[in-house]
Each structure stands twice: as structure tokens, then as C-alpha cells.
Design a protein around this motif. Structure first.
Motif, PDB file in Angstrom:
ATOM      1  N   ASP A 112      -6.348  14.425  34.686  1.00 46.61           N
ATOM      2  CA  ASP A 112      -6.507  15.870  34.435  1.00 46.61           C
ATOM      3  C   ASP A 112      -6.634  16.639  35.752  1.00 46.61           C
ATOM      4  O   ASP A 112      -6.082  17.728  35.895  1.00 46.61           O
ATOM      5  N   GLY A 113      -7.381  16.081  36.696  1.00 47.28           N
ATOM      6  CA  GLY A 113      -7.523  16.728  38.008  1.00 47.28           C
ATOM      7  C   GLY A 113      -6.197  16.797  38.738  1.00 47.28           C
ATOM      8  O   GLY A 113      -5.875  17.810  39.374  1.00 47.28           O
ATOM      9  N   LEU A 114      -5.407  15.734  38.658  1.00 50.51           N
ATOM     10  CA  LEU A 114      -4.083  15.725  39.274  1.00 50.51           C
ATOM     11  C   LEU A 114      -3.177  16.740  38.598  1.00 50.51           C
ATOM     12  O   LEU A 114      -2.459  17.491  39.269  1.00 50.51           O
ATOM     13  N   GLU A 115      -3.215  16.778  37.264  1.00 45.97           N
ATOM     14  CA  GLU A 115      -2.377  17.739  36.532  1.00 45.97           C
ATOM     15  C   GLU A 115      -2.763  19.174  36.866  1.00 45.97           C
ATOM     16  O   GLU A 115      -1.896  20.046  36.957  1.00 45.97           O
ATOM     17  N   MET A 116      -4.042  19.440  37.092  1.00 47.52           N
ATOM     18  CA  MET A 116      -4.482  20.779  37.480  1.00 47.52           C
ATOM     19  C   MET A 116      -3.857  21.161  38.837  1.00 47.52           C
ATOM     20  O   MET A 116      -3.336  22.262  38.998  1.00 47.52           O
ATOM     21  N   ARG A 117      -3.863  20.228  39.770  1.00 51.20           N
ATOM     22  CA  ARG A 117      -3.250  20.499  41.081  1.00 51.20           C
ATOM     23  C   ARG A 117      -1.748  20.713  40.939  1.00 51.20           C
ATOM     24  O   ARG A 117      -1.166  21.545  41.617  1.00 51.20           O
ATOM     25  N   MET A 118      -1.125  19.941  40.043  1.00 55.31           N
ATOM     26  CA  MET A 118       0.313  20.107  39.814  1.00 55.31           C
ATOM     27  C   MET A 118       0.607  21.490  39.245  1.00 55.31           C
ATOM     28  O   MET A 118       1.549  22.155  39.696  1.00 55.31           O
ATOM     29  N   ARG A 119      -0.173  21.920  38.266  1.00 54.35           N
ATOM     30  CA  ARG A 119       0.048  23.245  37.677  1.00 54.35           C
ATOM     31  C   ARG A 119      -0.126  24.338  38.729  1.00 54.35           C
ATOM     32  O   ARG A 119       0.614  25.319  38.727  1.00 54.35           O
ATOM     33  N   ASN A 120      -1.102  24.163  39.622  1.00 57.49           N
ATOM     34  CA  ASN A 120      -1.302  25.144  40.694  1.00 57.49           C
ATOM     35  C   ASN A 120      -0.095  25.227  41.620  1.00 57.49           C
ATOM     36  O   ASN A 120       0.143  26.254  42.242  1.00 57.49           O
ATOM     37  N   MET A 121       0.674  24.140  41.699  1.00 60.52           N
ATOM     38  CA  MET A 121       1.875  24.112  42.534  1.00 60.52           C
ATOM     39  C   MET A 121       3.129  24.497  41.740  1.00 60.52           C
ATOM     40  O   MET A 121       4.228  24.499  42.272  1.00 60.52           O
TER      41      MET A 121
END
Length: 193
Positions: A112-121
Motif C-alpha cells: 500500500d505504501g509503494l502504491e501510494m508513492r506510485m499514485r503520487n508519480m
């Protein structure tokens, strides 16, 4: 209220601003561990004299911290091993559209933390990513797979040039004014004559 208290506060504030300018400006997300420690320590040191600790000692300590961060950054520029020791290395978290669970665990980073960073990008699919890393400053670095990369303006212009060249070559034999400029009449189908 004591006037020396106000003067001390202004001196400490402007000294802090000056020292932070020397130390360099980066957002909190881009700071290394050493820079974060210096910034937190500077904040504490600058407040201490207001609570009746020596102002000269506080400014001296702050100067020592800023000089130490400059020395550490200078050494990092010249010695790669020291840089890796202080900063750490990038960790691969996605390879060919697949999660690297082992490195996610080492980083203590959830999916989930990785996906949050992906969405921010602006990234929506793990499968579209050729490779992604978590950088030492905590940011996500990535490269998209060839089929997921957006079309650049340069690539679009190349495609348009190729397309226009193909159209010109197809149109070269179909110029409607060729008949006028040519001495030999063009043959048309019988039903059109």
C-alpha cells in the motif's frame, strides 16, 4: 519583557537562517539522514539561548554542525564508499512488472505504501513498470516498459515526417495537373471518356 530577550531572539533567528542557507536548501523529503539530524539539532540549539543558555555557545555549536555537514557532503563527493555508508543505496522494489517482496521487507515498506508513492508519480499499474527503486531520500525512481511510455513530442514529429513522406510518395503519381503540363494525354477508363 526584557529587551535583551527580543534582541537575542532576532539574532538567533537570523543566524539560523544564515546557517541554513550555507548548509543548502532541500525539502525535507530530499534530505539525507545527516542533513536531517543537523536541521533538528540547529532548531534545538537556536531555541536553547532563549531559555537562558549561552548565546555564544549556541551559535558556536550551530556553526560546528553546519561546517560538519559541509565536510560530510564534500567527502561524499570524492569517496563513493563513504557516500554509500552515509546515504545508503537505492533498493529495487519492482522488476519487470513484478514486486520485489524481499526488498520491500528490508525497507519495511508495505505494498500500500509503494502504491501510494506510485499514485503520487502518476503511475497506475505495477505491470507497466520495467523497474522501480526506492532512493536513499525515500523517493520513488522508475522506468516504464517500452509499451507503457508516453509519446514524446520528438517522437510525434518523427512519425508525422514519416507519414507526410509516405503521403507525398503516394501522391506523386496522382498529381491532377500532370495532364496539363504533359504532352501525352493520360489514359482514363473507357466509361469516363
Amino acid at each position: 519583557m526584557d529587551l535583551s530577550f527580543i534582541v537575542k531572539s532576532f539574532i538567533l533567528f537570523f543566524t539560523g537562517v544564515f546557517l541554513l542557507r550555507i548548509a543548502g536548501r532541500k525539502s525535507i523529503s530530499q534530505m539525507t539522514l545527516a542533513q536531517t539530524i543537523v536541521i533538528v539539532s540547529l532548531g534545538h540549539m537556536i531555541v536553547e539561548p532563549i531559555v537562558e543558555v549561552s548565546m555564544v555557545k549556541a551559535i558556536g555549536g550551530a556553526v560546528i554542525f553546519v561546517v560538519s555537514i559541509i565536510v560530510v557532503e564534500y567527502i561524499q563527493l570524492h569517496f563513493n564508499r563513504f557516500e554509500k555508508l552515509i546515504m545508503g543505496k537505492s533498493k529495487m522494489v519492482i522488476e519487470n512488472g513484478e514486486l520485489n517482496i524481499k526488498n520491500l521487507k528490508k525497507l519495511r515498506l508495505t505494498v500500500d505504501g509503494l502504491e501510494m508513492r506510485m499514485r503520487n508519480m502518476g503511475l497506475t499499474k505495477i505491470a507497466d513498470i520495467k523497474m522501480a527503486t526506492i532512493e536513499p531520500n525515500g523517493q520513488l525512481g522508475y522506468e516504464l516498459k517500452e509499451e507503457a511510455k508516453p509519446l514524446t513530442i520528438g517522437e510525434f514529429k518523427k512519425l508525422m515526417n514519416i507519414s507526410s513522406q509516405q503521403n507525398e510518395s503516394q501522391d506523386a503519381g496522382q498529381n491532377i495537373f500532370d495532364e496539363i503540363y504533359s504532352d501525352t494525354p493520360q489514359k482514363h477508363p473507357e466509361y469516363l471518356n
